[in-house]
Design a protein around this motif. Structure first.
Motif, short mmCIF file in Angstrom:
data_model
loop_
_atom_site.label_atom_id
_atom_site.label_comp_id
_atom_site.label_asym_id
_atom_site.label_seq_id
_atom_site.Cartn_x
_atom_site.Cartn_y
_atom_site.Cartn_z
N ALA A 63 -22.41 -50.76 -15.51
CA ALA A 63 -23.82 -51.01 -15.19
C ALA A 63 -23.90 -52.28 -14.36
O ALA A 63 -23.38 -53.32 -14.76
CB ALA A 63 -24.62 -51.17 -16.48
N ALA B 46 -26.23 -45.96 -17.12
CA ALA B 46 -27.35 -46.06 -16.18
C ALA B 46 -28.58 -46.66 -16.86
O ALA B 46 -29.31 -47.46 -16.25
CB ALA B 46 -27.68 -44.69 -15.60
N ALA B 47 -28.83 -46.31 -18.12
CA ALA B 47 -29.97 -46.86 -18.85
C ALA B 47 -29.83 -48.37 -19.00
O ALA B 47 -30.81 -49.12 -18.89
CB ALA B 47 -30.09 -46.19 -20.21
N SER C 192 -28.25 -50.37 -16.94
CA SER C 192 -28.48 -50.95 -15.62
C SER C 192 -29.96 -50.97 -15.26
O SER C 192 -30.48 -51.96 -14.73
CB SER C 192 -27.69 -50.19 -14.56
OG SER C 192 -27.77 -50.82 -13.30
N ARG C 193 -30.68 -49.89 -15.58
CA ARG C 193 -32.11 -49.83 -15.27
C ARG C 193 -32.90 -50.88 -16.06
O ARG C 193 -33.94 -51.37 -15.60
CB ARG C 193 -32.67 -48.44 -15.60
CG ARG C 193 -32.24 -47.36 -14.61
CD ARG C 193 -33.08 -46.10 -14.79
NE ARG C 193 -32.98 -45.54 -16.13
CZ ARG C 193 -32.07 -44.64 -16.49
NH1 ARG C 193 -31.17 -44.21 -15.60
NH2 ARG C 193 -32.05 -44.18 -17.73
N ALA C 194 -32.36 -51.24 -17.23
CA ALA C 194 -33.03 -52.27 -18.04
C ALA C 194 -32.68 -53.68 -17.56
O ALA C 194 -33.10 -54.66 -18.19
CB ALA C 194 -32.63 -52.10 -19.50
N ASN D 229 -28.92 -53.55 -11.71
CA ASN D 229 -29.98 -53.33 -10.71
C ASN D 229 -30.42 -51.87 -10.63
O ASN D 229 -30.98 -51.44 -9.64
CB ASN D 229 -29.50 -53.80 -9.34
CG ASN D 229 -28.23 -53.05 -8.87
OD1 ASN D 229 -27.75 -52.16 -9.57
ND2 ASN D 229 -27.71 -53.42 -7.72
N GLY D 230 -30.09 -51.13 -11.71
CA GLY D 230 -30.39 -49.71 -11.73
C GLY D 230 -29.25 -48.84 -11.27
O GLY D 230 -29.29 -47.62 -11.46
N SER D 231 -28.23 -49.44 -10.69
CA SER D 231 -27.09 -48.69 -10.17
C SER D 231 -25.89 -48.80 -11.10
O SER D 231 -25.81 -49.70 -11.94
CB SER D 231 -26.70 -49.20 -8.77
OG SER D 231 -27.76 -49.07 -7.87
#
Length: 486
Positions: free
Chosen positions: A288, A373-374, A376-378, A291-293
């Motif tokens: 992760a 991914a979760a 990273s999105r956080a 940055n969402g990526s």
């Protein structure tokens, strides 16, 4: 309170004066069979230290403050009752008798990398073996004798000088004993099995202070337990004899893939891992980026000269061209240093946990990728590190040693580097979320990646009842402390 050593008491009048000043009505010595209900006083510790070759470090001293520290900075505030720097098996025996006399829990420490801080737990008597750490090679039978405090780099560098080695993990400061007792995963597991599969004999001390030797033909039940049963359970291992193998040069490759190909990477890597030559090993890092990526990369280790062919076969199994690839050949010890990040490792804060996977259908791959991914999105960073449980590791039956993961595909280590105390809450929240996402797909966890609050049965699968019975037989009072309750 301060450092107490046997040498200080043999040195003369200053120590004698200190003893007189601290005299109490408690007898300095009591029969090992007599359990004293109260905690030991300073005078009791002094009497105990007189019998020891190593130092006894008590709260209040500079030495204690540094000696109690583990690799994970999260546990810097821990307060064990004492840190005993053992220098011999006899020191361990004396310590066990003393602990039994006063009802103290004993926390073994080799490298100090416990994921839950077990080897510095509050109120325990830590037996630190890092000054009992020699490594020797016997050319007549190809075995290595490794004392329990030796770190992995010491093991590798000593044996590599003789052209020999054993399969281990990569972190240079991890203790050989702690790694081995939990099984021992590493880059040579597919070729040689887990570290404990190479054991031929162990020396150990039971919680009542008795010293024994265990092998396939002598005290075989204990030998079964120490090969995967985890540190701090059943017995205190003081020395290990391993069958060694040739330390050959290594080929190393690194492949980076587009994150959009994550499912194909995981499922293709799984197929490859089930059928590749045993001399070929590769793991997957799904990271992760905060940055969402996410990023998806593979590290592979082979015999030198086979790295490009091994990578090519893996790429073919995945069916996606990597966006970047690199290859190198290194001598054995240089490869050890490259994979371990050097000859030592700095202390750091981290949070981690694990799952064991039977298979890798696209649905399971999606869950692993989705969990990362979760994170990273956080806005967080973290990794899912997938290591193979295939190859030679699968040859023994699951019940042949306490290490149970013989019929499975991979371990997943969920890992987060933590820079401040406030970061642990979100890190463990994510790890727990990842466990929930893999519910029904996970068989359990790897005992060397312990997590607080998890049932002990999660780490032993079908071997749990036998290990529980052995622990009841050899440590009915639960003198040894591992952080697991069973």
């Amino acid at each position: 309170m301060s450092t107490i050593t046997r040498r200080a008491f043999l040195g003369g009048t200053a120590a004698a004066g200190a003893t007189a000043a601290l005299a109490t009505t408690r007898p300095a010595h009591a029969s090992p069979g007599v359990l004293l209900s109260a905690a030991p006083t300073r005078d009791d510790w002094i009497a105990f230290a007189r019998t020891m070759d190593g130092a006894v470090l008590l709260p209040g001293s500079t030495q204690y403050a540094s000696a109690k520290l583990l690799f994970d900075t999260r546990y810097d505030g821990a307060s064990p009752a004492a840190v005993v720097q053992v220098r011999s098996q006899a020191d361990v025996q004396r310590s066990m008798v003393f602990a039994g006399r006063y009802g103290l829990k004993v926390a073994p420490r080799s490298g100090g990398h416990s994921y839950i801080g077990a080897s510095a737990a509050n109120g325990t008597m830590v037996l630190d073996t890092r000054q009992y750490a020699s490594v020797s090679y016997n050319a007549s039978d190809g075995t290595a004798l490794v004392f329990s405090g030796a770190g992995l780099y010491t093991v590798h560098s000593t044996l590599a000088a003789r052209g020999r080695t054993i399969p281990t993990g990569t972190c240079p400061t991890v203790g050989a004993a702690g790694l081995t007792l939990g099984g021992g995963l590493g880059v040579e597991s597919r070729q040689w099995g887990v570290t404990s599969d190479r054991l031929s004999r162990v020396s150990l001390v039971l919680p009542d202070g008795r010293a024994l030797s265990a092998s396939a033909t002598s005290n075989a039940d204990l030998f079964w337990a120490v090969r995967g049963g985890g540190g701090g359970n059943v017995a205190f291992v003081t020395a290990m004899t391993f069958r060694t193998h040739t330390a050959g040069s290594k080929g190393i490759f690194s492949l980076t893939f587009p994150s959009s190909a994550g499912t194909k990477v995981l499922t293709g890597w799984a197929r490859w891992s089930l059928s590749a030559y045993y001399s070929r090993w590769a793991n997957v890092h799904v990271d992760a980026l905060g940055n969402g990526s996410i990023s998806v990369r593979i590290t592979g280790v082979t015999n030198a000269g086979d790295e490009r062919a091994a990578a090519s076969s893996l790429i073919s199994s995945i069916g996606v061209t990597p966006s970047a690839a690199s290859y190198r050949q290194l001598g054995y010890l240089d490869a050890v240093k490259y994979l371990g990040g050097g000859t030592t490792s700095a202390r750091q804060g981290f949070a981690a946990g694990s799952d064991i996977l039977w298979t890798m259908p696209s649905e399971t791959a999606g869950q692993v990728l989705g969990a990362v991914a979760a994170r990273s999105r956080a806005g967080g960073r973290g990794s899912a590190i997938l290591d193979p449980l295939t190859g030679a590791l699968n040859i023994p039956a699951a019940s042949s040693t306490a290490f149970p993961w013989r019929d499975h595909l991979a371990s997943v280590q969920w890992y987060v580097g933590v820079g401040s105390s406030s970061g642990y809450t979100s890190a463990y929240s994510w790890i727990n979320q990842a466990h929930q996402m893999l519910a029904g797909r996970s068989a359990g966890g790897y005992v060397n990646y312990l997590e607080s609050g998890q049932p002990a049965s999660r780490y032993y699968a079908g071997n749990f009842s036998r290990l529980t019975s052995l622990r009841q037989t050899y440590d009915p009072s639960r003198r040894l402390y591992s952080g697991l309750s069973f």
